[in-house]
Scaffold this active site. Structure first.
Site, PDB file in Angstrom:
ATOM      1  N   SER A  13      29.535  55.649  69.124  1.00 32.62           N
ATOM      2  CA  SER A  13      30.819  55.100  68.675  1.00 32.62           C
ATOM      3  C   SER A  13      31.948  55.797  69.415  1.00 32.62           C
ATOM      4  O   SER A  13      31.784  56.909  69.922  1.00 32.62           O
ATOM      5  CB  SER A  13      30.989  55.327  67.165  1.00 32.62           C
ATOM      6  OG  SER A  13      32.319  55.035  66.772  1.00 32.62           O
ATOM      7  N   HIS A  14      33.117  55.142  69.452  1.00 30.72           N
ATOM      8  CA  HIS A  14      34.306  55.794  70.006  1.00 30.72           C
ATOM      9  C   HIS A  14      34.707  57.010  69.166  1.00 30.72           C
ATOM     10  O   HIS A  14      35.452  57.859  69.631  1.00 30.72           O
ATOM     11  CB  HIS A  14      35.484  54.819  70.018  1.00 30.72           C
ATOM     12  CG  HIS A  14      35.471  53.904  71.201  1.00 30.72           C
ATOM     13  ND1 HIS A  14      34.424  53.074  71.480  1.00 30.72           N
ATOM     14  CD2 HIS A  14      36.392  53.707  72.182  1.00 30.72           C
ATOM     15  CE1 HIS A  14      34.697  52.397  72.591  1.00 30.72           C
ATOM     16  NE2 HIS A  14      35.877  52.763  73.026  1.00 30.72           N
ATOM     17  N   SER A  15      34.240  57.033  67.927  1.00 31.30           N
ATOM     18  CA  SER A  15      34.647  58.079  66.997  1.00 31.30           C
ATOM     19  C   SER A  15      33.442  58.917  66.593  1.00 31.30           C
ATOM     20  O   SER A  15      32.424  58.383  66.146  1.00 31.30           O
ATOM     21  CB  SER A  15      35.279  57.426  65.763  1.00 31.30           C
ATOM     22  OG  SER A  15      35.106  58.250  64.633  1.00 31.30           O
TER      23      SER A  15
END
Lengths: 136, 208
Positions: A13-15
């Site tokens: 994920s981007h996070s």
């Protein structure tokens, strides 16, 4: 169940928080017994939002038990980075597959299937099927 | 003929151009992206220059392949795998030759651009880096200067387009009226290429 033969799952994920939380959710919903190895690879190496090829490669190496690795991603650079690593490099274990699936639902399906001893193709199919689950 | 030093100077000039334009790239990326294009590319190209100096690859293909790999591992946004793929595939297409002529480089670059299009699933007119890369490589057969102008015009021409790829595509018609940051940075690569061709190293200079 022989843990050595379970398919590994990587969640990109981007996070970092999202990747870790989805990994915990998918593992938590898997129930008792052996759980497939799951590794989050979220955010950039320095803790920002984005994608890190190095975190992805490290996570894939960590969950590789020789039965293949299923990689699920959120969007944009996460997808492009995994595709690039698969196409260009030797940085991912053999039998690593980018799975086309919704991130949260697909992760749960993949970890449940992998924990039950499903082969990589079945894990992939289970995660992709999550697209067909309509909510309304 | 173009040697490893030419390509190393190209990427060094590209890094300088990215440095000079980082604020502009991020500004363009603010209304339609996530405001990180300038800083992402700056981090990537700075790392490219460092790694090229450290490893000193000896062929054009090796310079581009190494630089591409560095971008993939350093950038952290979509431009990393996209520009990384561009340079790696171009480098692989050049093979092991110690020097390449301009026509060979143009064809190799076209191979790299095709790989970018395949990776991102974009076509010309989608308001992406391809809108500068494709006119740039098409004009490279004429001259490096013509390629620079064509890529720049391609980037400017993205302003009225509707974004069809990436985060900007979520904005639909609100993406119209903004110049695409990816096409803008792609034009910088052609800018740096022309600059490299127009400023050969002084005779007798140490090529390292």
């Amino acid at each position: 169940m022989d843990d050595e033969k379970l398919v590994g799952v990587v969640l990109v994920s981007h996070s970092a928080a999202v990747a870790e939380a989805v990994a915990a959710l998918a593992t938590g919903l898997t129930g008792s017994g052996a759980t497939a190895p799951v590794a989050p690879a979220g955010g950039t190496g320095d803790g920002g939002l984005g994608t890190s090829a190095e975190l992805i490669a490290a996570a894939a190496a960590r969950v590789d038990r020789g039965a293949g690795v299923a990689v699920l991603t959120d969007l944009g650079s996460a997808v492009l980075t995994v595709k690039t690593l698969l196409a260009e490099g030797d940085e991912l274990p053999p039998d690593t597959a980018l799975v086309d699936a919704p991130f949260v639902e697909g992760a749960v399906a993949a970890v449940v299937a992998a924990s039950a001893g499903a082969a990589l193709a079945e894990v992939r199919a289970a995660a992709t099927e999550a697209y067909d689950y309509r909510k309304v | 003929m173009l040697d490893a030093d030419f390509f190393r100077r190209w990427l060094t000039n590209a890094a300088d151009a990215v440095d000079r334009s980082a604020a502009l790239l991020t500004e363009l990326d603010s209304p339609i992206g996530d405001a990180d294009h300038g800083s992402n590319l700056q981090r990537g190209f700075t790392a490219v220059v460092v790694t090229l100096e450290k490893e000193a690859p000896e062929t054009p293909g090796a310079v581009l392949t190494l630089a591409g790999r560095q971008l993939i591992s350093t950038v952290g946004g979509a431009s990393g795998p996209l520009y990384g793929t561009l340079l790696r595939r171009t480098g692989k297409a050049l093979g092991d030759a110690a020097e390449v002529d301009e026509a060979t480089f143009t064809e190799a670059l076209r191979t790299g651009i095709d790989a970018v299009a395949a990776l991102g699933g974009a076509a010309p007119g989608d308001k992406t880096m391809l809108d500068a890369l494709m006119p740039g490589v098409d004009a490279l057969g004429t001259s490096f200067g013509a390629a620079r102008d064509a890529a720049r015009e391609g980037a400017l021409a993205t302003t009225p387009l509707l974004a069809r790829k990436g985060r900007a595509s979520y904005l639909g018609e609100r993406s119209i009226g903004h110049q695409d940051p990816g096409a803008t940075s792609a034009a910088l690569l052609f800018d740096a290429l022309a600059e490299t061709a127009e400023n050969p190293p002084a005779p007798g200079a140490d090529h390292g």
